[in-house]
Structures are given as structure tokens and as C-alpha cells.
Enzyme design. Structure first.
Site, short mmCIF file in Angstrom:
data_model
loop_
_atom_site.label_atom_id
_atom_site.label_comp_id
_atom_site.label_asym_id
_atom_site.label_seq_id
_atom_site.Cartn_x
_atom_site.Cartn_y
_atom_site.Cartn_z
CB CYS A 106 14.42 -57.47 5.40
SG CYS A 106 16.20 -57.73 5.43
CG HIS A 107 17.87 -52.17 3.99
ND1 HIS A 107 18.47 -51.43 3.00
CD2 HIS A 107 17.99 -51.45 5.13
CE1 HIS A 107 18.96 -50.31 3.51
NE2 HIS A 107 18.67 -50.30 4.80
CG PHE A 108 13.96 -49.80 3.18
CD1 PHE A 108 13.90 -49.69 4.57
CD2 PHE A 108 14.99 -49.17 2.51
CE1 PHE A 108 14.84 -48.93 5.25
CE2 PHE A 108 15.93 -48.42 3.19
CZ PHE A 108 15.86 -48.30 4.55
#
Length: 177
Positions: free
Chosen positions: A75-77
Site C-alpha cells: 500500500c505504500h505505494f
């Protein structure tokens, strides 16, 4: 603080030991706890002592094995995975709090601040190992137990983050913190 003998202090800790800390089993229910996974930012502590480090007041070295499936990479990124720098900073605070419990401090650990943080690199899912090094500068043992340290984060042999004056306190009551 408690006598070191009652704590059964060791100079290194396994992942299972770190999980026991998160359950309040390592330093007792009144001692500081590490977070549980997924916020636990280390797999082992390979060295701890009260005598060495840059200031001669204590040293901690811990490691995190990097695996592409670590949750933050998803999720990052999206499409550009990188470990958030704040997690490396939090790992250093976690280790200062662990040190305070290791020397017999009681209370719930809370990060209190940092003097300066520098990021000069990144941790990608292709990395193999992160090493955290904490150099204790000072421990205050009064109504508040507080530790101050400098630290660094290394990935695959290269220092990529440095932090000065990491501060962690142990509190008996956090309801008004």
C-alpha cells in the site's frame, strides 16, 4: 529499577522473545511492551549491553528481515513499494523503550520526541536485511523513567536513516498523556 538478576537479562533476544514482550511476559505486566506484529519492526535483537555504544552508556542492535510480502509494501505505494520512513523511526523508539524495560524500568512506553532525523536512502522489497543500531546517551530514573539515544538504520550494509536525541518515557498512567 529492579535488580538485573530478577529480570534474567540477556544480551540477545529471539523473535519469540519479542512476541513475549508484546504480551507483557518479558518484563512483567508493569514493564514496557513492544507492539505486536504488524507494528513490531524487528525480528531479533542481536546485541544489548549497558557499557558500550558511542557514549559508553548502552548499545542495542536489532535486525529486520525484508520480505516482499510485508504489509506496507502493498500500500505504500502501489506500483512503487517502499517501507515508510516513519516505521524505521518507530523501530528506533521501540528499541529505546525495550532497553528501559531491560534495565528494570516500569510503565507504559511512549515516544516523546526526536531531535533530528535524516533520510538518505530507502528500504525496497528487494532489500535483504535492515539493521537498527541504538546508542544510549542518558537514562533518567525519577517519577518519569526516560531514555535518550541516537540511532541509525542500515539496509544491506548502507546507513540510510540517522536520528539524534530519540526520547522514550515510561508512564504509570497514560490516561492524561
Amino acid at each position: 529499577m529492579q535488580n538485573a538478576c530478577t529480570l534474567n537479562k540477556k544480551s540477545s533476544y529471539s523473535y519469540d522473545d519479542l512476541l513475549a514482550s508484546g504480551r507483557g511476559e518479558l518484563f512483567g505486566k508493569e514493564g514496557p511492551q513492544l507492539p505486536a506484529p504488524t507494528m513490531l519492526m524487528m525480528d531479533r535483537i542481536i546485541e544489548m549491553n549497558e557499557e558500550t555504544g558511542a557514549f559508553g552508556k548502552g548499545y542495542i542492535e536489532a535486525e529486520l528481515d525484508i520480505k516482499p510480502e510485508l504489509p506496507f509494501f502493498g500500500c505504500h505505494f502501489i506500483g512503487d513499494p517502499v517501507m515508510p520512513g516513519c516505521l524505521g523511526l518507530d523501530a528506533m523508539w521501540q528499541l529505546v523503550g525495550f532497553y528501559l524495560g531491560w534495565i528494570g524500568g516500569k510503565g507504559k512506553g511512549r515516544a516523546l520526541g526526536v531531535g533530528e532525523v535524516k533520510f538518505t536512502g530507502q528500504i525496497l522489497p528487494t532489500a535483504k536485511k535492515v539493521v537498527y543500531r541504538i546508542h544510549m546517551k542518558r537514562v533518567i530514573n525519577r517519577k518519569l523513567v526516560m531514555g535518550m539515544a541516537d540511532g541509525e538504520v542500515e539496509v544491506d550494509g548502507r546507513v540510510i536513516y540517522t536520528a539524534t536525541d530519540l526520547k522514550v518515557g515510561l508512564f504509570q498512567d497514560t490516561s492524561t498523556f
